[in-house]
Design a protein around this motif. Structure first.
Motif, PDB file in Angstrom:
ATOM      1  N   UNK A 260      -6.957   2.655   0.543  1.00  0.00           N
ATOM      2  CA  UNK A 260      -8.348   2.322   0.865  1.00  0.00           C
ATOM      3  C   UNK A 260      -8.416   1.355   2.038  1.00  0.00           C
ATOM      4  N   UNK A 261      -7.297   0.713   2.348  1.00  0.00           N
ATOM      5  CA  UNK A 261      -7.164  -0.227   3.456  1.00  0.00           C
ATOM      6  C   UNK A 261      -5.842   0.096   4.168  1.00  0.00           C
ATOM      7  N   UNK A 262      -5.711   1.306   4.726  1.00  0.00           N
ATOM      8  CA  UNK A 262      -4.399   1.777   5.173  1.00  0.00           C
ATOM      9  C   UNK A 262      -3.805   1.023   6.353  1.00  0.00           C
ATOM     10  N   UNK A 263      -4.577   0.289   7.079  1.00  0.00           N
ATOM     11  CA  UNK A 263      -4.044  -0.426   8.241  1.00  0.00           C
ATOM     12  C   UNK A 263      -3.583  -1.839   7.917  1.00  0.00           C
ATOM     13  N   UNK A 264      -3.652  -2.230   6.641  1.00  0.00           N
ATOM     14  CA  UNK A 264      -3.268  -3.578   6.228  1.00  0.00           C
ATOM     15  C   UNK A 264      -2.035  -3.536   5.339  1.00  0.00           C
ATOM     16  N   UNK A 265      -1.069  -4.371   5.665  1.00  0.00           N
ATOM     17  CA  UNK A 265       0.135  -4.543   4.858  1.00  0.00           C
ATOM     18  C   UNK A 265       0.027  -5.885   4.148  1.00  0.00           C
ATOM     19  N   UNK A 266       0.375  -5.897   2.877  1.00  0.00           N
ATOM     20  CA  UNK A 266       0.438  -7.147   2.114  1.00  0.00           C
ATOM     21  C   UNK A 266       1.907  -7.433   1.837  1.00  0.00           C
ATOM     22  N   UNK A 267       2.317  -8.634   2.160  1.00  0.00           N
ATOM     23  CA  UNK A 267       3.678  -9.080   1.910  1.00  0.00           C
ATOM     24  C   UNK A 267       3.622 -10.096   0.783  1.00  0.00           C
ATOM     25  N   UNK A 268       4.128  -9.721  -0.380  1.00  0.00           N
ATOM     26  CA  UNK A 268       4.155 -10.610  -1.538  1.00  0.00           C
ATOM     27  C   UNK A 268       5.459 -11.385  -1.578  1.00  0.00           C
ATOM     28  N   UNK A 269       5.337 -12.697  -1.610  1.00  0.00           N
ATOM     29  CA  UNK A 269       6.496 -13.584  -1.631  1.00  0.00           C
ATOM     30  C   UNK A 269       6.584 -14.285  -2.984  1.00  0.00           C
ATOM     31  N   UNK A 270       7.741 -14.844  -3.307  1.00  0.00           N
ATOM     32  CA  UNK A 270       7.866 -15.579  -4.569  1.00  0.00           C
ATOM     33  C   UNK A 270       6.819 -16.687  -4.675  1.00  0.00           C
ATOM     34  N   UNK A 271       6.398 -16.951  -5.886  1.00  0.00           N
ATOM     35  CA  UNK A 271       5.398 -17.987  -6.131  1.00  0.00           C
ATOM     36  C   UNK A 271       3.975 -17.480  -5.978  1.00  0.00           C
ATOM     37  N   UNK A 272       3.803 -16.159  -5.856  1.00  0.00           N
ATOM     38  CA  UNK A 272       2.461 -15.590  -5.754  1.00  0.00           C
ATOM     39  C   UNK A 272       1.840 -15.689  -4.371  1.00  0.00           C
ATOM     40  N   UNK A 273       2.632 -16.020  -3.370  1.00  0.00           N
ATOM     41  CA  UNK A 273       2.121 -16.112  -1.999  1.00  0.00           C
ATOM     42  C   UNK A 273       1.983 -14.707  -1.433  1.00  0.00           C
ATOM     43  N   UNK A 274       0.832 -14.420  -0.828  1.00  0.00           N
ATOM     44  CA  UNK A 274       0.560 -13.099  -0.261  1.00  0.00           C
ATOM     45  C   UNK A 274       0.073 -13.260   1.172  1.00  0.00           C
ATOM     46  N   UNK A 275       0.723 -12.583   2.092  1.00  0.00           N
ATOM     47  CA  UNK A 275       0.300 -12.566   3.494  1.00  0.00           C
ATOM     48  C   UNK A 275      -0.186 -11.164   3.809  1.00  0.00           C
ATOM     49  N   UNK A 276      -1.334 -11.061   4.433  1.00  0.00           N
ATOM     50  CA  UNK A 276      -1.872  -9.765   4.848  1.00  0.00           C
ATOM     51  C   UNK A 276      -1.916  -9.723   6.375  1.00  0.00           C
ATOM     52  N   UNK A 277      -1.502  -8.590   6.921  1.00  0.00           N
ATOM     53  CA  UNK A 277      -1.522  -8.424   8.369  1.00  0.00           C
ATOM     54  C   UNK A 277      -1.576  -6.935   8.686  1.00  0.00           C
ATOM     55  N   UNK A 278      -1.875  -6.624   9.928  1.00  0.00           N
ATOM     56  CA  UNK A 278      -1.999  -5.235  10.351  1.00  0.00           C
ATOM     57  C   UNK A 278      -0.674  -4.496  10.295  1.00  0.00           C
ATOM     58  N   UNK A 279      -0.736  -3.277   9.808  1.00  0.00           N
ATOM     59  CA  UNK A 279       0.462  -2.438   9.734  1.00  0.00           C
ATOM     60  C   UNK A 279       1.061  -2.227  11.127  1.00  0.00           C
ATOM     61  N   UNK A 280       0.205  -2.166  12.133  1.00  0.00           N
ATOM     62  CA  UNK A 280       0.682  -1.964  13.502  1.00  0.00           C
ATOM     63  C   UNK A 280       1.563  -3.129  13.972  1.00  0.00           C
ATOM     64  N   UNK A 281       1.319  -4.317  13.471  1.00  0.00           N
ATOM     65  CA  UNK A 281       2.138  -5.477  13.841  1.00  0.00           C
ATOM     66  C   UNK A 281       3.581  -5.265  13.375  1.00  0.00           C
ATOM     67  N   UNK A 282       3.744  -4.778  12.166  1.00  0.00           N
ATOM     68  CA  UNK A 282       5.076  -4.500  11.633  1.00  0.00           C
ATOM     69  C   UNK A 282       5.717  -3.342  12.396  1.00  0.00           C
ATOM     70  N   UNK A 283       4.962  -2.300  12.671  1.00  0.00           N
ATOM     71  CA  UNK A 283       5.493  -1.145  13.400  1.00  0.00           C
ATOM     72  C   UNK A 283       5.947  -1.531  14.801  1.00  0.00           C
ATOM     73  N   UNK A 284       5.122  -2.266  15.515  1.00  0.00           N
ATOM     74  CA  UNK A 284       5.458  -2.670  16.876  1.00  0.00           C
ATOM     75  C   UNK A 284       6.623  -3.665  16.896  1.00  0.00           C
ATOM     76  N   UNK A 285       6.688  -4.531  15.865  1.00  0.00           N
ATOM     77  CA  UNK A 285       7.753  -5.513  15.782  1.00  0.00           C
ATOM     78  C   UNK A 285       9.124  -4.907  15.564  1.00  0.00           C
ATOM     79  N   UNK A 286       9.181  -3.670  15.104  1.00  0.00           N
ATOM     80  CA  UNK A 286      10.467  -2.986  14.969  1.00  0.00           C
ATOM     81  C   UNK A 286      11.068  -2.652  16.328  1.00  0.00           C
TER      82      UNK A 286
END
Length: 133
Positions: A32-58
């Motif tokens: 429902x939000x296909x352009x957003x990636x959520x990165x879940x870290x220990x302790x319940x920390x969640x970072x949301x950012x654009x999927x394109x950022x991860x793709x381009x960063x590769x």
């Protein structure tokens, strides 16, 4: 209900200490939000950012807001997160990231077509490739 794409991985948390610490992370993408990636870290920390950022960063260094991503050789990716509490630097193997991005693209394409099939077969995709949220 939406199919949520999830990939569990381990990242090396880079610190001032002699050895990086392995931490479990979870990558999530909701169709429902296909352009957003959520990165879940220990302790319940969640970072949301654009999927394109991860793709381009590769492929090359990229930054947006409080997040910087860059390749580290052919098999690693570095993700740097800036917050008021400081900076966290994670190093990932690219294999789980590429697998996650591939599944996110497949799911987004299937959702747009109104069905979810395994590419090239016309058969329903196995339930193990996504979880219900």
């Amino acid at each position: 209900m939406s199919l949520v794409i999830q990939e569990h991985a381990r990242a090396r948390l880079i610190t001032d200490g002699p050895d990086p610490r392995l931490v479990p992370v979870e990558l999530r993408c909701d169709p429902d939000e296909p352009q957003t990636v959520h990165l879940g870290l220990p302790g319940g920390v969640d970072w949301a950012f654009g999927r394109d950022l991860l793709e381009r960063g590769l492929r090359s260094p990229v930054a947006r807001g409080n997040i910087r991503v860059w390749p580290c050789g052919r098999a690693q990716l570095v993700l740097e997160l800036h917050s008021p509490d400081g900076v966290a630097v994670f190093q990932f193997d690219v294999a789980p990231l590429i697998r996650f991005l591939h599944r996110a693209h497949e799911e987004a394409g299937s959702a747009a077509a109104g069905n979810r099939t395994e590419p090239g077969t016309g058969a329903a995709a196995p339930a193990a490739s996504a979880t219900r949220a």
